[in-house]
Design an enzyme around this catalytic site. Sequence first.
Site, PDB file in Angstrom:
ATOM      1  N   LYS A  72       0.671  -1.183   0.009  1.00  8.23           N
ATOM      2  CA  LYS A  72      -0.135  -0.177  -0.032  1.00  8.23           C
ATOM      3  C   LYS A  72       1.052   1.391  -0.058  1.00  8.23           C
ATOM      4  CE  LYS A  72      -1.870   2.195   3.450  1.00  8.23           C
ATOM      5  NZ  LYS A  72      -2.827   2.629   4.694  1.00  8.23           N
TER       6      LYS A  72
ATOM      7  N   ASP B 163      -6.557   1.191   0.639  1.00  6.72           N
ATOM      8  CA  ASP B 163      -6.712   1.600   2.320  1.00  6.72           C
ATOM      9  C   ASP B 163      -8.040   1.285   2.712  1.00  6.72           C
ATOM     10  OD1 ASP B 163      -8.398   3.257   1.200  1.00  6.72           O
ATOM     11  OD2 ASP B 163      -7.158   5.300   2.098  1.00  6.72           O
TER      12      ASP B 163
END
Length: 258
Positions: A129, A147
């Site tokens: 991420k 997210d």
Amino acid sequence: MPGKPESHLAMVRRARRINRELAEIYPYAHPELDFRNPFELLVATVLSAQTTDLRVNQTTPALFAAYPTPEDMAAAVPEELEELIRPTGFFRAKAKSLIGLSASIRDNFGGEVPGRLADLVTLPGVGRKTANVVLGNAFGVPGITVDTHFGRLVRRWKWTEQEDPEKVEAEIAAIFPKSEWTMLSHRVVFHGRRICHARRPACGACPIAPLCPSYGEGETDPEKARKLLKYEMGGQPGQRLSPPPDYPGRPAPALGAG
């Protein structure tokens, strides 16, 4: 009588239409972390775990004044670094990651943040991420950032049923052309923060409600829904102290400024 299940092709068409409409709603979508270079974005993204981008943005000016380069941060006294990043929470673990990744950048990458996923994920505290945030926004390399907002919305929209971020990333990547990945991530996160909230989505004020299979999970009354809107949609400041020039809302206040 319930309708027929949506075909995969119909879902892909609906998903792409949602992306087009989000592009019109949020033409100014952008990363909501303040940064001036890849190192600042990397550090800010690591700090953003378990806190708001606003709190990170209020914390990083003093942090980068003290440690402007990976070499500076690698040599930091842990207790002094911890004190500077304390407002972001989990400051001991984050300080350890920041010192470790800074040392790795210094020792293994000539003091420059690497621009490849395979290299970025070797840095302490950096997963896919964080790597995709840095690649997409500091290096222009397309990436999907999964997210909590992104995962919540793509499941609400029935683009995927996956919970694991890597599996979500793979399934969403298959729906959209690579050139859309980074901006899609920003648009979806913007929508999740402003309208499609976790607990009380503002369904009655949502411009893409007709395309949403989860319409009705939140407040459907238009007046009540409008009161749930956040940031520029609700007439409030955004999360960045230094937003891009085309951002229509107000800059966030500095730490201690209200």
